[in-house]
Design a protein around this motif. Sequence first.
Motif, mmCIF file in Angstrom:
data_model
loop_
_atom_site.group_PDB
_atom_site.id
_atom_site.type_symbol
_atom_site.label_atom_id
_atom_site.label_comp_id
_atom_site.label_asym_id
_atom_site.label_seq_id
_atom_site.Cartn_x
_atom_site.Cartn_y
_atom_site.Cartn_z
ATOM 1 N N ASP A 158 4.396 -6.925 -3.711
ATOM 2 C CA ASP A 158 3.053 -7.168 -3.164
ATOM 3 C C ASP A 158 2.746 -6.190 -2.029
ATOM 4 O O ASP A 158 1.665 -5.599 -1.970
ATOM 5 N N TYR A 159 3.708 -6.044 -1.106
ATOM 6 C CA TYR A 159 3.491 -5.204 0.068
ATOM 7 C C TYR A 159 3.367 -3.731 -0.300
ATOM 8 O O TYR A 159 2.554 -3.001 0.283
ATOM 9 N N SER A 160 4.141 -3.304 -1.279
ATOM 10 C CA SER A 160 4.125 -1.883 -1.669
ATOM 11 C C SER A 160 2.763 -1.453 -2.187
ATOM 12 O O SER A 160 2.438 -0.271 -2.167
ATOM 13 N N ARG A 161 1.957 -2.399 -2.618
ATOM 14 C CA ARG A 161 0.645 -2.063 -3.176
ATOM 15 C C ARG A 161 -0.365 -1.642 -2.112
ATOM 16 O O ARG A 161 -1.385 -1.047 -2.439
ATOM 17 N N PHE A 162 -0.093 -1.980 -0.848
ATOM 18 C CA PHE A 162 -1.056 -1.573 0.193
ATOM 19 C C PHE A 162 -0.385 -0.951 1.415
ATOM 20 O O PHE A 162 -1.077 -0.524 2.342
ATOM 21 N N ARG A 163 0.943 -0.841 1.427
ATOM 22 C CA ARG A 163 1.631 -0.359 2.628
ATOM 23 C C ARG A 163 1.145 1.028 3.063
ATOM 24 O O ARG A 163 0.982 1.291 4.251
ATOM 25 N N ASP A 164 0.915 1.920 2.124
ATOM 26 C CA ASP A 164 0.466 3.264 2.488
ATOM 27 C C ASP A 164 -0.870 3.241 3.227
ATOM 28 O O ASP A 164 -1.172 4.143 4.021
ATOM 29 N N GLY A 165 -1.651 2.195 2.970
ATOM 30 C CA GLY A 165 -2.953 2.073 3.627
ATOM 31 C C GLY A 165 -2.864 1.785 5.116
ATOM 32 O O GLY A 165 -3.859 1.926 5.843
ATOM 33 N N LEU A 166 -1.663 1.396 5.583
ATOM 34 C CA LEU A 166 -1.491 1.102 7.008
ATOM 35 C C LEU A 166 -1.402 2.370 7.853
ATOM 36 O O LEU A 166 -1.555 2.320 9.075
ATOM 37 N N GLY A 167 -1.131 3.509 7.192
ATOM 38 C CA GLY A 167 -0.949 4.744 7.945
ATOM 39 C C GLY A 167 0.219 4.618 8.901
ATOM 40 O O GLY A 167 1.282 4.128 8.535
ATOM 41 N N GLN A 168 0.029 5.020 10.151
ATOM 42 C CA GLN A 168 1.090 4.941 11.156
ATOM 43 C C GLN A 168 0.988 3.688 12.019
ATOM 44 O O GLN A 168 1.719 3.546 13.011
ATOM 45 N N LYS A 227 13.990 0.032 5.084
ATOM 46 C CA LYS A 227 13.093 1.182 5.161
ATOM 47 C C LYS A 227 12.626 1.369 6.609
ATOM 48 O O LYS A 227 12.618 0.431 7.402
ATOM 49 N N ARG A 228 12.189 2.596 6.912
ATOM 50 C CA ARG A 228 11.591 2.846 8.232
ATOM 51 C C ARG A 228 10.282 2.089 8.351
ATOM 52 O O ARG A 228 9.565 1.892 7.373
ATOM 53 N N GLY A 229 9.954 1.684 9.592
ATOM 54 C CA GLY A 229 8.681 1.031 9.833
ATOM 55 C C GLY A 229 7.530 2.009 9.680
ATOM 56 O O GLY A 229 7.708 3.227 9.806
ATOM 57 N N THR A 230 6.337 1.488 9.454
ATOM 58 C CA THR A 230 5.168 2.368 9.273
ATOM 59 C C THR A 230 4.877 3.174 10.533
ATOM 60 O O THR A 230 4.315 4.260 10.460
ATOM 61 N N GLY A 231 5.263 2.648 11.702
ATOM 62 C CA GLY A 231 5.028 3.366 12.955
ATOM 63 C C GLY A 231 6.137 4.329 13.309
ATOM 64 O O GLY A 231 6.132 4.922 14.401
ATOM 65 N N GLY A 232 7.126 4.495 12.399
ATOM 66 C CA GLY A 232 8.194 5.455 12.624
ATOM 67 C C GLY A 232 9.462 4.868 13.225
ATOM 68 O O GLY A 232 10.456 5.582 13.402
ATOM 69 N N THR A 233 9.455 3.563 13.562
ATOM 70 C CA THR A 233 10.678 2.956 14.083
ATOM 71 C C THR A 233 11.693 2.823 12.960
ATOM 72 O O THR A 233 11.377 3.000 11.779
#
Length: 281
Positions: A111-121, A250-256
């Motif tokens: 479910d999350y993979s379908r929109f995760r890229d939309g979060l950007g950083q 996986k790495r967090g969307t904010g780079g952590t």
Amino acid sequence: MHAAPTPYDPATDGAQMSFDGRMSYGDYLSIDTILTAQHCRTDAHDEMLFIIQHQTSELWMRLALHEIDAARSMIAADRAREAFKMLARVSRIFEQLNSAWDVLRTMTPSDYSRFRDGLGQSSGFQSWQYRLIEYAVGNRNAAMLKPHAHRPDILSKLQAELARPSLYDAALAHVARLGLPVPQAVLTRDVSQAWVADDGVRAMWEGVYRAPETHWQAYELAEKLVDFEDYFRRWRFNHVTTVERVIGFKRGTGGTSGVSYLRRMLEVQLFPELWQVRTTL
């Protein structure tokens, strides 16, 4: 055949049913503004869940800040008993925030993979209200100002908080005024710096816990602080568990570093002496 009962009309009991030109429930709560603040960036079904989870968390954090600030002011004015209800409410707010993770955990990795890229950083660690809560209760890390450097208004709020005594600083100053032996170096420390556990403070709390009937107000204040940190720790733990369940390592969307970063945060103690005293009693 019996006649159908007449539908109940609340107006017959005096309920207000007409709001032309008068304030309604929706007006008072700005419901239109709240319910139009969810802007999905993909067509993924679960993105709405993700947005609402985090927006409602921010609303609860706003209330937590309202209560923490009021409690700190009461304690600084030696009106600690009036602060106890506020601190108890903050604990219950974090209980509510803990329950919210149960809803988010219904979202699977697919479910999350379908929109995760939309979060950007964007990432939760950039929440300025969460940072303000940590600063207010005593976990002060000036490095965490950097994610807010692009917003002078928010940066000034955080810097102003660092310049004030934290909730724990206020609590220690209060019990010192009650006559308890808080080290002078603690009372005059640079409050903008991160708290460092102090043996003298631990010994002071140990004295309180060994004779609660003699130091009841300080004892009750200590337990209110422990209650809060207990719920706060659970919130952090549930955060880690939810993230690992949804994205693994996986790495967090904010780079952590994601889960590894969150696990490191589990080791941070807000009121370390109040936990250490459990061992030394």
